[in-house]
Scaffold this motif. Structure first.
Motif, mmCIF file in Angstrom:
data_model
loop_
_atom_site.group_PDB
_atom_site.id
_atom_site.type_symbol
_atom_site.label_atom_id
_atom_site.label_comp_id
_atom_site.label_asym_id
_atom_site.label_seq_id
_atom_site.Cartn_x
_atom_site.Cartn_y
_atom_site.Cartn_z
ATOM 1 N N VAL A 98 1.444 0.724 -6.785
ATOM 2 C CA VAL A 98 2.688 0.934 -6.055
ATOM 3 C C VAL A 98 3.382 -0.414 -5.904
ATOM 4 N N GLN A 99 4.699 -0.365 -5.859
ATOM 5 C CA GLN A 99 5.500 -1.583 -5.720
ATOM 6 C C GLN A 99 5.980 -1.708 -4.288
ATOM 7 N N ALA A 100 5.577 -2.776 -3.638
ATOM 8 C CA ALA A 100 6.034 -3.047 -2.269
ATOM 9 C C ALA A 100 7.272 -3.944 -2.309
ATOM 10 N N PHE A 101 7.983 -3.971 -1.193
ATOM 11 C CA PHE A 101 9.196 -4.783 -1.082
ATOM 12 C C PHE A 101 9.183 -5.560 0.223
ATOM 13 N N ASN A 102 9.842 -6.704 0.210
ATOM 14 C CA ASN A 102 10.176 -7.457 1.420
ATOM 15 C C ASN A 102 11.679 -7.264 1.576
ATOM 16 N N HIS A 103 12.032 -6.300 2.385
ATOM 17 C CA HIS A 103 13.428 -5.865 2.546
ATOM 18 C C HIS A 103 13.905 -5.337 1.199
ATOM 19 N N LEU A 104 14.808 -6.006 0.521
ATOM 20 C CA LEU A 104 15.308 -5.507 -0.762
ATOM 21 C C LEU A 104 14.698 -6.223 -1.963
ATOM 22 N N ASP A 105 13.848 -7.207 -1.715
ATOM 23 C CA ASP A 105 13.244 -7.983 -2.797
ATOM 24 C C ASP A 105 11.864 -7.437 -3.147
ATOM 25 N N ARG A 106 11.582 -7.355 -4.429
ATOM 26 C CA ARG A 106 10.257 -6.925 -4.868
ATOM 27 C C ARG A 106 9.203 -7.885 -4.328
ATOM 28 N N ALA A 107 8.096 -7.322 -3.882
ATOM 29 C CA ALA A 107 6.984 -8.126 -3.374
ATOM 30 C C ALA A 107 5.765 -7.820 -4.242
ATOM 31 N N ASP A 108 4.610 -7.667 -3.633
ATOM 32 C CA ASP A 108 3.375 -7.451 -4.379
ATOM 33 C C ASP A 108 3.232 -6.001 -4.838
ATOM 34 N N ARG A 109 2.349 -5.833 -5.817
ATOM 35 C CA ARG A 109 1.960 -4.499 -6.281
ATOM 36 C C ARG A 109 0.542 -4.265 -5.774
ATOM 37 N N PHE A 110 0.228 -3.008 -5.450
ATOM 38 C CA PHE A 110 -1.080 -2.665 -4.903
ATOM 39 C C PHE A 110 -1.675 -1.512 -5.697
ATOM 40 N N PRO A 111 -2.970 -1.586 -6.019
ATOM 41 C CA PRO A 111 -3.607 -0.518 -6.794
ATOM 42 C C PRO A 111 -3.800 0.750 -5.965
ATOM 43 N N VAL A 112 -3.534 1.877 -6.594
ATOM 44 C CA VAL A 112 -3.700 3.185 -5.958
ATOM 45 C C VAL A 112 -5.174 3.582 -6.052
ATOM 46 N N ASP A 113 -5.736 4.019 -4.932
ATOM 47 C CA ASP A 113 -7.126 4.481 -4.904
ATOM 48 C C ASP A 113 -7.260 5.944 -5.285
ATOM 49 N N ALA A 114 -6.247 6.741 -4.965
ATOM 50 C CA ALA A 114 -6.319 8.175 -5.231
ATOM 51 C C ALA A 114 -4.907 8.747 -5.346
ATOM 52 N N VAL A 115 -4.799 9.835 -6.104
ATOM 53 C CA VAL A 115 -3.530 10.535 -6.274
ATOM 54 C C VAL A 115 -3.551 11.765 -5.368
ATOM 55 N N VAL A 116 -2.424 12.049 -4.733
ATOM 56 C CA VAL A 116 -2.321 13.109 -3.735
ATOM 57 C C VAL A 116 -2.931 14.425 -4.204
ATOM 58 N N ASP A 117 -2.584 14.865 -5.396
ATOM 59 C CA ASP A 117 -3.061 16.175 -5.841
ATOM 60 C C ASP A 117 -4.513 16.177 -6.314
ATOM 61 N N GLU A 118 -5.184 15.051 -6.210
ATOM 62 C CA GLU A 118 -6.590 14.963 -6.620
ATOM 63 C C GLU A 118 -7.546 14.744 -5.464
ATOM 64 N N VAL A 119 -7.022 14.687 -4.234
ATOM 65 C CA VAL A 119 -7.868 14.477 -3.057
ATOM 66 C C VAL A 119 -7.586 15.550 -2.020
ATOM 67 N N SER A 120 -8.523 15.701 -1.120
ATOM 68 C CA SER A 120 -8.380 16.649 -0.022
ATOM 69 C C SER A 120 -8.246 15.882 1.290
ATOM 70 N N ALA A 121 -7.480 16.435 2.192
ATOM 71 C CA ALA A 121 -7.351 15.825 3.522
ATOM 72 C C ALA A 121 -8.707 15.701 4.195
ATOM 73 N N ASP A 122 -9.640 16.579 3.840
ATOM 74 C CA ASP A 122 -10.988 16.541 4.418
ATOM 75 C C ASP A 122 -11.743 15.265 4.074
ATOM 76 N N ALA A 123 -11.279 14.534 3.059
ATOM 77 C CA ALA A 123 -11.946 13.297 2.639
ATOM 78 C C ALA A 123 -11.610 12.114 3.560
ATOM 79 N N PHE A 124 -10.670 12.334 4.491
ATOM 80 C CA PHE A 124 -10.192 11.255 5.332
ATOM 81 C C PHE A 124 -10.337 11.597 6.808
ATOM 82 N N SER A 125 -10.509 10.563 7.588
ATOM 83 C CA SER A 125 -10.582 10.738 9.049
ATOM 84 C C SER A 125 -9.195 10.632 9.679
ATOM 85 N N GLY A 126 -8.289 10.022 8.950
ATOM 86 C CA GLY A 126 -6.927 9.870 9.462
ATOM 87 C C GLY A 126 -5.979 9.464 8.384
#
Length: 73
Positions: free
Chosen positions: A45-73
């Motif tokens: 994912v691409q993060a921003f500092n206001h309107l400027d591109r900032a760091d990129r962060f690796p995705v751990d899971a895709v929404v349609d491949e995980v269940s809410a039950d896998a998380f506490s919050g």
């Protein structure tokens, strides 16, 4: 305390304000939890500092491949 708890951070692939991701992420870690980055697409994912591109962060899971039950919050 969040010991042993996994906390999902659900974000769009682009446009998240970096501080709004990294500061809560660090707070979860400091409280003993395990943060996981969840998005609608695999890769990074691409993060921003206001309107400027900032760091990129690796995705751990895709929404349609995980269940809410896998998380506490």
């Amino acid at each position: 305390m969040l010991n042993g708890k996994t906390i999902a951070f659900l974000v769009a692939p682009e446009g998240i304000e970096q501080a709004e991701l990294t500061e809560p992420w660090q707070a979860v870690r400091q409280a003993g939890g395990t943060p996981r980055l969840v998005s609608t697409r695999a890769g990074e994912v691409q993060a921003f500092n206001h309107l400027d591109r900032a760091d990129r962060f690796p995705v751990d899971a895709v929404v349609d491949e995980v269940s809410a039950d896998a998380f506490s919050g």
